[in-house]
Write a protein that holds these residues in place. Structure first.
Motif, PDB file in Angstrom:
ATOM      1  N   SER A 285      -4.648   4.319 -10.112  1.00  0.00           N
ATOM      2  CA  SER A 285      -4.900   4.468  -8.672  1.00  0.00           C
ATOM      3  C   SER A 285      -5.559   3.244  -8.037  1.00  0.00           C
ATOM      4  N   PRO A 286      -4.875   2.098  -8.019  1.00  0.00           N
ATOM      5  CA  PRO A 286      -5.481   0.904  -7.426  1.00  0.00           C
ATOM      6  C   PRO A 286      -5.564   0.954  -5.905  1.00  0.00           C
ATOM      7  N   GLY A 287      -4.756   1.817  -5.269  1.00  0.00           N
ATOM      8  CA  GLY A 287      -4.767   1.902  -3.810  1.00  0.00           C
ATOM      9  C   GLY A 287      -3.883   0.880  -3.142  1.00  0.00           C
ATOM     10  N   ALA A 288      -3.811  -0.340  -3.688  1.00  0.00           N
ATOM     11  CA  ALA A 288      -2.971  -1.400  -3.137  1.00  0.00           C
ATOM     12  C   ALA A 288      -2.712  -2.423  -4.225  1.00  0.00           C
ATOM     13  N   LEU A 289      -1.639  -3.184  -4.058  1.00  0.00           N
ATOM     14  CA  LEU A 289      -1.331  -4.301  -4.931  1.00  0.00           C
ATOM     15  C   LEU A 289      -1.432  -5.581  -4.114  1.00  0.00           C
ATOM     16  N   ALA A 290      -2.249  -6.531  -4.586  1.00  0.00           N
ATOM     17  CA  ALA A 290      -2.399  -7.818  -3.921  1.00  0.00           C
ATOM     18  C   ALA A 290      -1.475  -8.838  -4.565  1.00  0.00           C
ATOM     19  N   ALA A 291      -1.433 -10.036  -3.984  1.00  0.00           N
ATOM     20  CA  ALA A 291      -0.578 -11.095  -4.510  1.00  0.00           C
ATOM     21  C   ALA A 291      -0.886 -11.346  -5.985  1.00  0.00           C
ATOM     22  N   ASN A 292       0.167 -11.446  -6.791  1.00  0.00           N
ATOM     23  CA  ASN A 292       0.109 -11.692  -8.242  1.00  0.00           C
ATOM     24  C   ASN A 292      -0.206 -10.451  -9.064  1.00  0.00           C
ATOM     25  N   ASP A 293      -0.496  -9.316  -8.421  1.00  0.00           N
ATOM     26  CA  ASP A 293      -0.753  -8.091  -9.178  1.00  0.00           C
ATOM     27  C   ASP A 293       0.529  -7.569  -9.804  1.00  0.00           C
ATOM     28  N   ILE A 294       0.399  -7.022 -11.002  1.00  0.00           N
ATOM     29  CA  ILE A 294       1.486  -6.300 -11.666  1.00  0.00           C
ATOM     30  C   ILE A 294       1.057  -4.847 -11.773  1.00  0.00           C
ATOM     31  N   GLY A 295       1.915  -3.935 -11.337  1.00  0.00           N
ATOM     32  CA  GLY A 295       1.537  -2.533 -11.349  1.00  0.00           C
ATOM     33  C   GLY A 295       2.730  -1.613 -11.326  1.00  0.00           C
ATOM     34  N   ARG A 296       2.433  -0.311 -11.257  1.00  0.00           N
ATOM     35  CA  ARG A 296       3.476   0.706 -11.176  1.00  0.00           C
ATOM     36  C   ARG A 296       3.636   1.161  -9.742  1.00  0.00           C
ATOM     37  N   VAL A 297       4.868   1.523  -9.368  1.00  0.00           N
ATOM     38  CA  VAL A 297       5.140   1.993  -8.020  1.00  0.00           C
ATOM     39  C   VAL A 297       6.123   3.156  -8.088  1.00  0.00           C
ATOM     40  N   VAL A 298       5.951   4.116  -7.188  1.00  0.00           N
ATOM     41  CA  VAL A 298       6.886   5.222  -7.015  1.00  0.00           C
ATOM     42  C   VAL A 298       7.472   5.102  -5.617  1.00  0.00           C
TER      43      VAL A 298
ATOM     44  N   THR B  76      21.019  -5.362  -6.354  1.00  0.00           N
ATOM     45  CA  THR B  76      22.300  -6.080  -6.420  1.00  0.00           C
ATOM     46  C   THR B  76      22.752  -6.435  -4.992  1.00  0.00           C
ATOM     47  N   THR B  77      23.890  -5.893  -4.548  1.00  0.00           N
ATOM     48  CA  THR B  77      24.379  -6.218  -3.205  1.00  0.00           C
ATOM     49  C   THR B  77      24.075  -5.112  -2.195  1.00  0.00           C
ATOM     50  N   ARG B  78      23.252  -4.153  -2.562  1.00  0.00           N
ATOM     51  CA  ARG B  78      22.961  -3.009  -1.698  1.00  0.00           C
ATOM     52  C   ARG B  78      21.515  -3.073  -1.202  1.00  0.00           C
ATOM     53  N   THR B  79      21.291  -2.827   0.082  1.00  0.00           N
ATOM     54  CA  THR B  79      19.965  -2.798   0.672  1.00  0.00           C
ATOM     55  C   THR B  79      19.776  -1.479   1.404  1.00  0.00           C
ATOM     56  N   VAL B  80      18.694  -0.748   1.064  1.00  0.00           N
ATOM     57  CA  VAL B  80      18.426   0.555   1.665  1.00  0.00           C
ATOM     58  C   VAL B  80      16.967   0.622   2.096  1.00  0.00           C
ATOM     59  N   LYS B  81      16.659   1.553   2.995  1.00  0.00           N
ATOM     60  CA  LYS B  81      15.274   1.805   3.392  1.00  0.00           C
ATOM     61  C   LYS B  81      14.558   2.584   2.288  1.00  0.00           C
ATOM     62  N   ALA B  82      13.248   2.349   2.174  1.00  0.00           N
ATOM     63  CA  ALA B  82      12.461   3.064   1.165  1.00  0.00           C
ATOM     64  C   ALA B  82      11.025   3.194   1.639  1.00  0.00           C
ATOM     65  N   VAL B  83      10.317   4.169   1.078  1.00  0.00           N
ATOM     66  CA  VAL B  83       8.902   4.392   1.352  1.00  0.00           C
ATOM     67  C   VAL B  83       8.138   4.321   0.035  1.00  0.00           C
ATOM     68  N   VAL B  84       7.023   3.614   0.044  1.00  0.00           N
ATOM     69  CA  VAL B  84       6.151   3.569  -1.131  1.00  0.00           C
ATOM     70  C   VAL B  84       5.374   4.887  -1.176  1.00  0.00           C
ATOM     71  N   LYS B  85       5.727   5.764  -2.103  1.00  0.00           N
ATOM     72  CA  LYS B  85       5.097   7.087  -2.188  1.00  0.00           C
ATOM     73  C   LYS B  85       3.799   7.062  -2.994  1.00  0.00           C
ATOM     74  N   ALA B  86       3.700   6.159  -3.981  1.00  0.00           N
ATOM     75  CA  ALA B  86       2.478   6.109  -4.797  1.00  0.00           C
ATOM     76  C   ALA B  86       2.399   4.789  -5.531  1.00  0.00           C
TER      77      ALA B  86
ATOM     78  N   ARG C 251       0.831  -1.203   0.000  1.00  0.00           N
ATOM     79  CA  ARG C 251       0.000   0.000   0.000  1.00  0.00           C
ATOM     80  C   ARG C 251       0.866   1.253   0.000  1.00  0.00           C
ATOM     81  N   GLU C 252       0.278   2.347  -0.449  1.00  0.00           N
ATOM     82  CA  GLU C 252       0.947   3.634  -0.379  1.00  0.00           C
ATOM     83  C   GLU C 252       1.269   3.961   1.078  1.00  0.00           C
ATOM     84  N   GLY C 253       2.479   4.468   1.299  1.00  0.00           N
ATOM     85  CA  GLY C 253       2.926   4.791   2.640  1.00  0.00           C
ATOM     86  C   GLY C 253       3.666   3.667   3.328  1.00  0.00           C
ATOM     87  N   ASP C 254       3.690   2.458   2.755  1.00  0.00           N
ATOM     88  CA  ASP C 254       4.411   1.339   3.371  1.00  0.00           C
ATOM     89  C   ASP C 254       5.907   1.625   3.433  1.00  0.00           C
ATOM     90  N   ARG C 255       6.524   1.242   4.538  1.00  0.00           N
ATOM     91  CA  ARG C 255       7.983   1.302   4.675  1.00  0.00           C
ATOM     92  C   ARG C 255       8.552  -0.064   4.338  1.00  0.00           C
TER      93      ARG C 255
END
Length: 454
Positions: free
Chosen positions: A375-388, A350-360, A340-344
């Motif tokens: 504007s799906p609001g959320a992505l469920a299992a098996n969904d393909i979508g766009r993320v910011v 590759t070999t780098r791991t960083v914190k991120a926030v789902v903005k949209a 969902r939007e706002g998820d942390r």
């Protein structure tokens, strides 16, 4: 090692082909894979004995070769494939890693997993039904994952009287659709998996067909491009400091070359810091070499004493990716918990791991018509979508269209380490059946002031 050796040594990698299979339920995909393994003499005696025993338990007079890949008990009980089954086999001409993926729409995530590293996708259709919605969906997923080669196996030709006209119609329709998705290389092959026609050996019933069998095509399809044509990317996995009397000043950066070629004397930049240096040495299995290429694992030494750590990316100065903190990508959500939007989240690249926030979450791909719904609001299992996404630290991301290795990433649940989403950085995927491009959405969704608002 001379630069001229590149012309010969990387070519040895053509002996390995990674390919994935896909098809609608009951199209005969597992039977084709089983026939491929059986007729190519890639089945051990105890495996065949187990299949024969399981076939008798199910009331079959002959071995059900589909069971060679449908190894899970639940699959055998239902007669369908519900997970990715990996098989390894070889012929005199090539070694193979096969990923047999499920056909149901609710297992799209499994197909994404199986096809993500594939160099070829083998899509089955039933000759009686032709190209159906699930066929188009599998072609779209293959295009989304930038699988370079696509094979259409028109199965059950025996049930349409080996009709050339039926095969030609299906092949033309599928090839046109795949081409509209940006897949230029499609090979169509008529087969009957149950009897083995045109799988490993040519069929006596298909005298009008002059192309290769499935195995012949798998053995000869070119899968390795010229390594000098790809941008060089070297994610650092480990810093080697021996601290021994014989090597008091040794500092090497070990890892696996993700793409392209590295050369001694080449000017490189270390990302995300942007500092530059020159490659002074490359060690491969403890032996100094002048040139190294993907996917070799090597240790690189630089002329300058830079602050380089695990997760950094070494790339030639010319054409190096620009580090970013705002990431737009196409993703396939693989976890049962929605995104969902706002998820942390944690973003692993590759070999780098960083914190991120789902903005949209600007859009979701509708599996019915492959159009992007805003504007799906959320992505469920098996969904393909766009993320910011907004990351806490810059990442040296390529577009996935440029590099499948350094354009891909994972989103991970920071609480328990569960993989949430597989991502492909870059512009939106647009399907020919009505994808509407990249709808924009408000990317200013606030996150709590808990150290994750970047």
């Amino acid at each position: 090692m001379s630069i001229a050796s590149i012309a010969t040594e990387p070519a040895a990698a053509t002996s390995l082909l990674r390919f994935a299979t896909a098809g609608s339920v009951d199209d005969g995909k597992s039977t084709l894979v089983g026939r491929l393994l059986h007729d190519s003499k890639s089945v051990l005696a105890d495996q065949l004995e187990a299949v024969e025993h399981a076939s008798r338990d199910r009331g079959h007079d002959a071995p059900d070769l589909a069971l060679l890949t449908d190894g899970l008990r639940a699959e055998r009980e239902q007669g369908i494939t519900i997970d990715v089954a990996y098989r390894y086999f070889a012929t005199a001409r090539r070694r193979f890693v096969l990923a047999d993926t499920p056909g149901h729409v609710q297992y799209t995530r499994n197909m994404v997993t199986g096809a993500s590293t594939a160099e070829l996708a083998l899509v089955l259709v039933d000759a009686r039904h032709g190209v159906v919605e699930q066929t188009r969906r599998h072609a779209a997923v293959a295009a989304l994952l930038r699988v370079p080669h696509l094979v259409l196996a028109v199965n059950k030709m025996d049930l349409v009287d080996w009709s050339e006209a039926v095969f030609a119609r299906i092949a033309e329709e599928f090839t046109a659709y795949a081409g509209s998705l940006g897949v230029p290389d499609v090979t169509a092959i008529p087969v009957s998996a149950l009897a083995g026609d045109n799988v490993v050996t040519p069929s006596a019933h298909l005298d009008w067909y002059g192309g290769p069998t499935v195995l012949e095509h798998l053995e000869t399809v070119p899968v390795i491009a010229d390594p000098t044509g790809d941008p060089a990317r070297f994610p650092v996995q480990y810093v080697i400091r021996p601290r021994t009397a014989g090597h008091p000043d040794y500092r090497g950066y070990a890892g696996r070359i993700a793409s392209g070629v590295l050369r001694v004397g080449e000017r490189v930049t270390v990302l995300p810091s942007g500092r530059t240096s020159t490659i002074t040495a490359i060690d491969a299995l403890g032996t100094p070499v002048d040139v190294a290429w993907a996917p070799q694992s090597v240790t690189v030494r630089l002329a300058d004493d830079l602050d380089v750590a695990r997760g950094d990316l070494i790339a030639p100065v010319a054409g190096a990716p620009e580090p970013v903190r705002d990431v737009e990508a196409t993703v396939c959500h693989v976890a049962d918990r929605p995104l969902r939007e706002g998820d942390r989240v944690l973003l692993k690249h590759t070999t780098r791991t960083v914190k991120a926030v789902v903005k949209a979450l600007p859009s979701r791909l509708d599996p019915a018509d492959l159009a992007l719904r805003p504007s799906p609001g959320a992505l469920a299992a098996n969904d393909i979508g766009r993320v910011v996404l907004r990351t806490a630290e810059p990442l040296a991301l390529d577009d996935y269209a440029v590099s499948r290795s350094t354009g891909a990433f994972l989103l991970i649940d920071p609480a328990d380490g569960t993989t949430l989403t597989a991502g492909m950085a870059g512009p939106a995927f647009t399907a020919a059946s009505g994808g509407s491009g990249r709808p924009e959405a408000d990317a200013s969704v606030p996150a709590p002031d808990d150290g994750w608002d970047f």
